[in-house]
Motif scaffolding. Structure first.
Motif, PDB file in Angstrom:
ATOM      1  N   GLY A  49      81.749  49.864  22.091  1.00 40.57           N
ATOM      2  CA  GLY A  49      80.348  49.554  22.164  1.00 40.57           C
ATOM      3  C   GLY A  49      79.558  49.005  23.538  1.00 40.57           C
ATOM      4  O   GLY A  49      78.777  48.251  23.519  1.00 40.57           O
ATOM      5  N   ASP A  83      74.650  44.468  21.819  1.00 38.72           N
ATOM      6  CA  ASP A  83      74.792  43.632  20.842  1.00 38.72           C
ATOM      7  C   ASP A  83      74.408  42.044  21.257  1.00 38.72           C
ATOM      8  O   ASP A  83      74.927  41.552  22.021  1.00 38.72           O
ATOM      9  CB  ASP A  83      76.182  43.581  20.505  1.00 38.72           C
ATOM     10  CG  ASP A  83      76.634  45.105  19.681  1.00 38.72           C
ATOM     11  OD1 ASP A  83      76.066  45.315  18.597  1.00 38.72           O
ATOM     12  OD2 ASP A  83      77.584  45.745  20.118  1.00 38.72           O
ATOM     13  N   ALA A 131      80.696  28.033  30.593  1.00 43.77           N
ATOM     14  CA  ALA A 131      81.644  28.988  31.161  1.00 43.77           C
ATOM     15  C   ALA A 131      81.180  30.435  30.705  1.00 43.77           C
ATOM     16  O   ALA A 131      81.227  31.315  31.436  1.00 43.77           O
ATOM     17  CB  ALA A 131      82.996  28.716  30.864  1.00 43.77           C
ATOM     18  N   LEU A 132      80.937  30.326  29.243  1.00 43.38           N
ATOM     19  CA  LEU A 132      80.605  31.654  28.642  1.00 43.38           C
ATOM     20  C   LEU A 132      79.432  32.265  29.206  1.00 43.38           C
ATOM     21  O   LEU A 132      79.310  33.385  29.412  1.00 43.38           O
ATOM     22  CB  LEU A 132      80.765  31.619  27.267  1.00 43.38           C
ATOM     23  CG  LEU A 132      81.949  31.373  26.727  1.00 43.38           C
ATOM     24  CD1 LEU A 132      82.063  31.112  25.302  1.00 43.38           C
ATOM     25  CD2 LEU A 132      83.048  32.591  26.894  1.00 43.38           C
ATOM     26  N   LYS A 182      77.870  32.055  31.848  1.00 42.77           N
ATOM     27  CA  LYS A 182      77.989  32.270  33.355  1.00 42.77           C
ATOM     28  C   LYS A 182      79.122  33.397  33.747  1.00 42.77           C
ATOM     29  O   LYS A 182      79.299  33.919  34.476  1.00 42.77           O
ATOM     30  CB  LYS A 182      78.534  31.135  33.888  1.00 42.77           C
ATOM     31  CG  LYS A 182      77.426  29.943  34.499  1.00 42.77           C
ATOM     32  CD  LYS A 182      77.730  29.104  35.330  1.00 42.77           C
ATOM     33  CE  LYS A 182      76.731  27.831  35.568  1.00 42.77           C
ATOM     34  NZ  LYS A 182      77.298  26.903  36.427  1.00 42.77           N
ATOM     35  N   TYR A 183      79.709  34.026  32.409  1.00 38.36           N
ATOM     36  CA  TYR A 183      80.694  34.796  32.530  1.00 38.36           C
ATOM     37  C   TYR A 183      80.342  36.185  32.862  1.00 38.36           C
ATOM     38  O   TYR A 183      79.610  36.632  32.279  1.00 38.36           O
ATOM     39  CB  TYR A 183      81.711  34.709  31.241  1.00 38.36           C
ATOM     40  CG  TYR A 183      82.780  35.723  31.281  1.00 38.36           C
ATOM     41  CD1 TYR A 183      83.900  35.253  32.013  1.00 38.36           C
ATOM     42  CD2 TYR A 183      83.142  36.757  30.414  1.00 38.36           C
ATOM     43  CE1 TYR A 183      84.890  36.223  32.246  1.00 38.36           C
ATOM     44  CE2 TYR A 183      84.252  37.552  30.263  1.00 38.36           C
ATOM     45  CZ  TYR A 183      85.220  37.276  31.472  1.00 38.36           C
ATOM     46  OH  TYR A 183      86.220  37.720  31.198  1.00 38.36           O
ATOM     47  N   GLY A 229      82.137  38.768  33.371  1.00 42.39           N
ATOM     48  CA  GLY A 229      82.790  39.899  32.547  1.00 42.39           C
ATOM     49  C   GLY A 229      81.940  40.537  31.560  1.00 42.39           C
ATOM     50  O   GLY A 229      82.247  41.802  31.069  1.00 42.39           O
ATOM     51  N   PHE A 230      81.168  39.647  30.843  1.00 43.80           N
ATOM     52  CA  PHE A 230      80.164  40.423  29.702  1.00 43.80           C
ATOM     53  C   PHE A 230      79.328  41.430  30.282  1.00 43.80           C
ATOM     54  O   PHE A 230      78.974  42.084  29.415  1.00 43.80           O
ATOM     55  CB  PHE A 230      79.634  39.143  28.963  1.00 43.80           C
ATOM     56  CG  PHE A 230      80.463  38.389  28.258  1.00 43.80           C
ATOM     57  CD1 PHE A 230      81.409  38.700  27.445  1.00 43.80           C
ATOM     58  CD2 PHE A 230      79.984  36.877  28.229  1.00 43.80           C
ATOM     59  CE1 PHE A 230      82.298  38.046  26.547  1.00 43.80           C
ATOM     60  CE2 PHE A 230      81.012  36.081  27.306  1.00 43.80           C
ATOM     61  CZ  PHE A 230      82.069  36.770  26.683  1.00 43.80           C
ATOM     62  N   ASN A 249      80.204  43.886  31.858  1.00 47.65           N
ATOM     63  CA  ASN A 249      80.746  45.433  31.475  1.00 47.65           C
ATOM     64  C   ASN A 249      80.598  45.657  30.104  1.00 47.65           C
ATOM     65  O   ASN A 249      80.567  46.703  30.081  1.00 47.65           O
ATOM     66  CB  ASN A 249      82.167  45.164  31.726  1.00 47.65           C
ATOM     67  CG  ASN A 249      82.481  44.690  33.500  1.00 47.65           C
ATOM     68  OD1 ASN A 249      81.654  45.112  34.236  1.00 47.65           O
ATOM     69  ND2 ASN A 249      83.588  44.114  33.610  1.00 47.65           N
ATOM     70  N   THR A 250      80.494  44.618  29.261  1.00 54.60           N
ATOM     71  CA  THR A 250      80.221  44.880  27.796  1.00 54.60           C
ATOM     72  C   THR A 250      79.119  45.223  27.183  1.00 54.60           C
ATOM     73  O   THR A 250      78.003  45.179  27.794  1.00 54.60           O
ATOM     74  CB  THR A 250      81.163  43.735  27.079  1.00 54.60           C
ATOM     75  OG1 THR A 250      80.311  42.839  27.042  1.00 54.60           O
ATOM     76  CG2 THR A 250      82.424  43.373  27.787  1.00 54.60           C
ATOM     77  N   LEU A 252      77.880  43.213  24.743  1.00 54.80           N
ATOM     78  CA  LEU A 252      77.308  41.860  24.610  1.00 54.80           C
ATOM     79  C   LEU A 252      76.402  41.253  25.615  1.00 54.80           C
ATOM     80  O   LEU A 252      76.441  41.004  26.572  1.00 54.80           O
ATOM     81  CB  LEU A 252      78.538  40.821  24.540  1.00 54.80           C
ATOM     82  CG  LEU A 252      78.323  39.595  23.839  1.00 54.80           C
ATOM     83  CD1 LEU A 252      78.143  39.710  22.282  1.00 54.80           C
ATOM     84  CD2 LEU A 252      79.188  38.470  23.936  1.00 54.80           C
ATOM     85  N   ASN A 282      84.058  28.538  36.608  1.00 57.39           N
ATOM     86  CA  ASN A 282      83.470  27.906  35.126  1.00 57.39           C
ATOM     87  C   ASN A 282      84.623  27.696  34.320  1.00 57.39           C
ATOM     88  O   ASN A 282      84.505  26.758  33.516  1.00 57.39           O
ATOM     89  CB  ASN A 282      82.284  28.917  34.877  1.00 57.39           C
ATOM     90  CG  ASN A 282      81.462  29.339  35.781  1.00 57.39           C
ATOM     91  OD1 ASN A 282      80.927  28.394  36.204  1.00 57.39           O
ATOM     92  ND2 ASN A 282      81.045  30.409  35.951  1.00 57.39           N
ATOM     93  N   TYR A 298      88.159  39.872  26.148  1.00 56.80           N
ATOM     94  CA  TYR A 298      87.851  41.263  25.752  1.00 56.80           C
ATOM     95  C   TYR A 298      88.324  41.673  24.384  1.00 56.80           C
ATOM     96  O   TYR A 298      87.755  42.402  23.768  1.00 56.80           O
ATOM     97  CB  TYR A 298      88.074  42.145  26.880  1.00 56.80           C
ATOM     98  CG  TYR A 298      87.095  42.180  28.153  1.00 56.80           C
ATOM     99  CD1 TYR A 298      85.847  41.618  28.056  1.00 56.80           C
ATOM    100  CD2 TYR A 298      87.829  42.335  29.311  1.00 56.80           C
ATOM    101  CE1 TYR A 298      84.908  41.741  29.173  1.00 56.80           C
ATOM    102  CE2 TYR A 298      87.214  42.331  30.483  1.00 56.80           C
ATOM    103  CZ  TYR A 298      85.648  41.943  30.459  1.00 56.80           C
ATOM    104  OH  TYR A 298      84.867  41.809  31.468  1.00 56.80           O
ATOM    105  N   ILE A 315      82.944  43.522  17.723  1.00 54.53           N
ATOM    106  CA  ILE A 315      81.956  44.561  17.985  1.00 54.53           C
ATOM    107  C   ILE A 315      82.579  45.650  16.948  1.00 54.53           C
ATOM    108  O   ILE A 315      81.599  46.097  16.251  1.00 54.53           O
ATOM    109  CB  ILE A 315      82.089  45.033  19.265  1.00 54.53           C
ATOM    110  CG1 ILE A 315      81.610  43.923  20.271  1.00 54.53           C
ATOM    111  CG2 ILE A 315      81.286  46.408  19.245  1.00 54.53           C
ATOM    112  CD1 ILE A 315      80.148  43.484  20.177  1.00 54.53           C
ATOM    113  N   GLN A 323      80.027  47.073  13.722  1.00 54.47           N
ATOM    114  CA  GLN A 323      79.651  48.637  14.064  1.00 54.47           C
ATOM    115  C   GLN A 323      80.308  49.343  12.465  1.00 54.47           C
ATOM    116  O   GLN A 323      79.485  50.117  12.238  1.00 54.47           O
ATOM    117  CB  GLN A 323      80.543  49.419  14.892  1.00 54.47           C
ATOM    118  CG  GLN A 323      79.680  49.152  16.374  1.00 54.47           C
ATOM    119  CD  GLN A 323      80.757  49.764  17.278  1.00 54.47           C
ATOM    120  OE1 GLN A 323      81.864  50.195  17.066  1.00 54.47           O
ATOM    121  NE2 GLN A 323      80.076  49.999  18.445  1.00 54.47           N
TER     122      GLN A 323
END
Lengths: 213, 213
Positions: A84, A89, A102-103, A105-106, A108-109, A111-112, A114, B98, B200, B207, B211
């Motif tokens: 997805g 989302d 922390a979340l 500012k993350y 990594g999201f 790429n996803t 979310l 973080n 992840y 997700i 879906q």
DNA sequence: TAGATTGTTAATCGATTAACAATC
DNA sequence: TAGATTGTTAATCGATTAACAATC
């Protein structure tokens, strides 16, 4: 006629949990410039049985070519689609404390698929401000916002004690899935999905291994 | 004589992951003042099959009394003992960003046996300071500190790209277990335990449920 | 005693691993 | 073609669930 048990032929959860791992691995692999990869190759690097891996990829509908292997870019596309990452989302986060921050500012999201579109807290010093580019709103705006924006995912990073009451609000106002980062055990009605990221459970496994080694 | 496969009759990992959940639940229950609890009671509250729960408790060596149930305080004691909450397991954390900061400030660890005794980073603005009462040291002090203090647990909250190299250092200098919060796939030799808290993977499950609902 | 609840033994279910045929 | 690699089918393994006897 006999009632046949309905077969919900959905992807097994262990497989789903492994998919992001494959994706991360393949992206690194791609940056080396090679285009094809074989099952035994991935398997030995990731310490996963080659058959398991082949089955995992078959679940998401991708097959390789004998002698050559799998096309890495195609594999990456399929994985991102399945996970997805090409969708949006929308999620709300409640509890802008240390973990919540922390979340928010993350990186990594990004790429996803979310997107945390708003965060809620009851600390007046935080309300009105932004963390990681996300606005912090008072809790009493939660209802209106969920209903208006049709948010499906609620992230809970509050203290343990208020997690259930926050969950109840979210569910009442239309949230479909809750991502619970607190140790609280969230009770939710049928049809609402609760995923726990439990620090204590992870720690328990580590301590157990240390003790028995 | 035939070689019999060695039976490592250790507690199953799913059981270990559930134990902190029981503990959290029982502590709440105890604060209500009741002393005994039955398996069906816990089971219905936690949405876990009563037999599963009975087996879980049997694994850690506690049994109940027919008709009465289990003594809550005794159960709590056994669980805390089994989970190592009465020990001190020392850990180092590398990467005071973080997420690292959130863990250093995490109040929940106070209940457990885990003690983060030092944190490492390469940001000179952080080095020398304290986060959550824990001193931040330069990475090049890591070796000396691990060897001197016999630290068994290493927590990695660095960017994904450097996770493996940090893990290699930790392992080389005597760390026995790595708690990896990055999406990186850590390769470690036999005997070194790696536990991943994978944002992840958790997200993927959520997700997927959204879906397919 | 009667009945609620534990605890054990067997059955089921699902995922992983192994064996081997198909194929480029 | 030969051989590497996929893909399918069967066997194994482990955890969960069910059935029922034991017990306070």
């Amino acid at each position: 006629m006999e009632t046949k048990k309905q077969i919900v032929s959905s992807t097994p959860e262990p497989t789903i949990r492994r998919l992001p791992m494959y994706l991360s691995y393949l992206k690194n692999f791609l940056s080396d410039g090679r285009e094809y990869i074989s099952a035994p190759h991935i398997a030995s690097d990731l310490r996963i049985d080659a058959t398991t891996r082949t089955k995992d990829l078959a679940y998401i509908g991708i097959s390789g070519k004998p002698k050559i292997g799998y096309s890495v870019p195609v594999l990456i596309n399929y994985l991102e689609e399945f996970l997805g990452y090409n969708r949006n989302d929308l999620a709300f986060l409640v509890g802008a404390g240390n973990l919540g921050t922390a979340l928010l500012k993350y990186e990594g999201f990004k790429n996803t698929g979310l997107r945390i579109v708003a965060a809620f807290d009851n600390d007046t010093r935080k309300i009105g401000g932004k963390i990681g580019g996300v606005e912090i709103l008072p809790i009493d705006k939660l209802r209106n916002m969920i209903e208006r924006m049709h948010i499906a995912i609620g992230i809970i990073t509050t203290p343990e004690g208020v997690a259930q009451s926050i969950a109840d609000m979210m569910i009442g106002w239309g949230i479909k899935a809750i991502w619970n980062f607190t140790p609280a055990i969230i009770k939710a009605p049928e049809g609402i999905f609760v995923e726990n990221t439990s620090i204590y459970s992870n720690l328990a496994v580590i301590i157990n291994k240390i003790q028995n080694q």
